[in-house]
Design an enzyme around this catalytic site. Sequence first.
Site, mmCIF file in Angstrom:
data_model
loop_
_atom_site.group_PDB
_atom_site.id
_atom_site.type_symbol
_atom_site.label_atom_id
_atom_site.label_comp_id
_atom_site.label_asym_id
_atom_site.label_seq_id
_atom_site.Cartn_x
_atom_site.Cartn_y
_atom_site.Cartn_z
ATOM 1 N N ASN A 9 0.861 -1.180 0.000
ATOM 2 C CA ASN A 9 0.000 0.000 0.000
ATOM 3 C C ASN A 9 0.899 1.233 0.000
ATOM 4 O O ASN A 9 1.543 1.529 1.001
ATOM 5 C CB ASN A 9 -0.881 -0.026 1.263
ATOM 6 C CG ASN A 9 -1.667 1.256 1.454
ATOM 7 O OD1 ASN A 9 -1.797 2.065 0.529
ATOM 8 N ND2 ASN A 9 -2.206 1.443 2.659
ATOM 9 N N LYS A 11 -0.001 4.271 -0.204
ATOM 10 C CA LYS A 11 -0.663 5.437 0.405
ATOM 11 C C LYS A 11 -0.467 6.670 -0.504
ATOM 12 O O LYS A 11 -0.476 6.518 -1.729
ATOM 13 C CB LYS A 11 -0.117 5.684 1.817
ATOM 14 C CG LYS A 11 -0.108 4.419 2.667
ATOM 15 C CD LYS A 11 0.201 4.681 4.113
ATOM 16 C CE LYS A 11 0.315 3.348 4.826
ATOM 17 N NZ LYS A 11 0.305 3.484 6.282
ATOM 18 N N HIS A 93 -9.247 0.715 5.238
ATOM 19 C CA HIS A 93 -7.948 0.938 5.885
ATOM 20 C C HIS A 93 -8.169 1.846 7.100
ATOM 21 O O HIS A 93 -9.000 2.760 7.062
ATOM 22 C CB HIS A 93 -6.961 1.570 4.900
ATOM 23 C CG HIS A 93 -5.549 1.575 5.409
ATOM 24 N ND1 HIS A 93 -5.111 2.501 6.329
ATOM 25 C CD2 HIS A 93 -4.507 0.746 5.162
ATOM 26 C CE1 HIS A 93 -3.837 2.239 6.611
ATOM 27 N NE2 HIS A 93 -3.451 1.187 5.924
ATOM 28 N N GLU A 95 -6.609 4.271 8.182
ATOM 29 C CA GLU A 95 -6.432 5.705 7.910
ATOM 30 C C GLU A 95 -7.702 6.294 7.293
ATOM 31 O O GLU A 95 -7.996 7.477 7.468
ATOM 32 C CB GLU A 95 -5.200 5.914 7.013
ATOM 33 C CG GLU A 95 -3.913 5.676 7.802
ATOM 34 C CD GLU A 95 -2.705 5.295 6.977
ATOM 35 O OE1 GLU A 95 -2.752 5.388 5.744
ATOM 36 O OE2 GLU A 95 -1.699 4.874 7.591
ATOM 37 N N GLU A 163 -4.964 -5.474 10.678
ATOM 38 C CA GLU A 163 -3.952 -4.438 10.870
ATOM 39 C C GLU A 163 -4.218 -3.708 12.188
ATOM 40 O O GLU A 163 -5.028 -2.764 12.221
ATOM 41 C CB GLU A 163 -4.005 -3.430 9.724
ATOM 42 C CG GLU A 163 -3.753 -4.040 8.360
ATOM 43 C CD GLU A 163 -3.225 -2.997 7.391
ATOM 44 O OE1 GLU A 163 -2.131 -3.189 6.880
ATOM 45 O OE2 GLU A 163 -3.908 -1.972 7.196
ATOM 46 N N SER A 209 3.779 -2.523 10.203
ATOM 47 C CA SER A 209 5.245 -2.477 10.332
ATOM 48 C C SER A 209 5.921 -3.786 9.953
ATOM 49 O O SER A 209 6.894 -4.202 10.592
ATOM 50 C CB SER A 209 5.648 -2.037 11.745
ATOM 51 O OG SER A 209 5.158 -0.743 12.016
HETATM 52 C C1 PEP Z 1 -0.483 -0.150 5.939
HETATM 53 O O1 PEP Z 1 -0.434 0.940 5.392
HETATM 54 O O2 PEP Z 1 -1.460 -0.878 5.754
HETATM 55 C C2 PEP Z 1 0.620 -0.552 6.796
HETATM 56 C C3 PEP Z 1 0.557 -1.717 7.392
HETATM 57 O O3 PEP Z 1 1.691 0.320 6.910
HETATM 58 P P1 PEP Z 1 3.137 -0.005 7.534
HETATM 59 O O4 PEP Z 1 3.594 -1.315 6.924
HETATM 60 O O5 PEP Z 1 3.995 1.133 7.135
HETATM 61 O O6 PEP Z 1 2.968 -0.149 9.008
#
Ligand code: PEP
Length: 250
Positions: A9, A11, A93, A95, A163, A209
Site C-alpha cells: 500500500n 498510500k 484501511h 487511515e 492491521e 510495520s
Molecule cells: C499499511 O499501510 O497498511 C501498513 C501496514 O503500513 P506499515 O507497513 O507502514 O505499518
Amino acid sequence: MRRKLAAGNWKMHGLRADLAQLSALNTAHPDPAIDILICPPATLIAPACAACDGGAVQIGGQDCHARASGAFTGDLSALMLKDAGASAVIVGHSERRDAHEESSEDVRAKAKATHAAGLVAIICLGESLAQREAANTLDIIAGQLSASVPNSADATNTVIAYEPCWAIGSGLTASPEQIGEVHDFIRARLTARFGAAQAGGMRLLYGGSVKPGNAAEIFAVSNVDGALVGGASLRADDFTPIISALEAAR
Ligand code: PEP
C-alpha cells in the site's frame, strides 16, 4: 491451498519516476510462487499497469466509492479503478476509518461495490491501542468483521487484512501470539458465516510495520497468508526480501 499474497500500500506516495520500483520488482520476481499486488495512488494505476505488463506484479486501488457512478466530486468508483487496470481494492484501511470517519457499514458498501465491479476487496480490520489494552481486541474484530464484510464475499473475491492500528507506521509489530490469536479467530468467524469451503479459501493478511527483518517470523504464524505492507513496499529493495520470505513460508 490458499495462494499467498504480498500486497503493498503506497498510500499518498509515488510519482511517475517511482514506477521504476515496479519494474525492479517484476525483474526480481519473474515467476513468483505467490501473488504480488501493489496499490499505488490512483493517478499511477494506469501507468503502473503499463509498467508491469507481462510481469507478475498486479495493481490495485486504495479506496473506492460505494456507487458505480454519480455526482460525487473527487471520488472514484471500483468500476473506474478496474477500467484503469486494477484487479483489487483496499477498503476500510484504518487511515480511512479514522481520517475520513468511515464506519464498518461504509466499508461493507465499498466492498460490495468492489465485488460488483468484479474486483477483489481487501477488507481491513484492526483494534486501537486503547481497545487492546482494555482486552477488547476480539470483540472489536468480531464487530468489524460482521459489519464490514458483505454477503457477496467468497473465496475468490475477498481478502481480510488484520492491521492493529497501533502497529501501522509505528515500527511496533504485533507478536506472533497476538497475530495468531486474531487470525485464528477471524478464520473461525468466517467459517461460521460462510462455511468451510468459502472461508477456507479467503486469504488473511497481517499488516503493521512488516519489514524484511520480521517478515519470516510473521509468515510462520498459523492462518497468516501474507502481508499488507505500507512503508516497506515503497522500494523494491525492501519489498523483495518480504516477497522472498513469503515464498519460503509456503
Ligand atoms: C499499511 O499501510 O497498511 C501498513 C501496514 O503500513 P506499515 O507497513 O507502514 O505499518
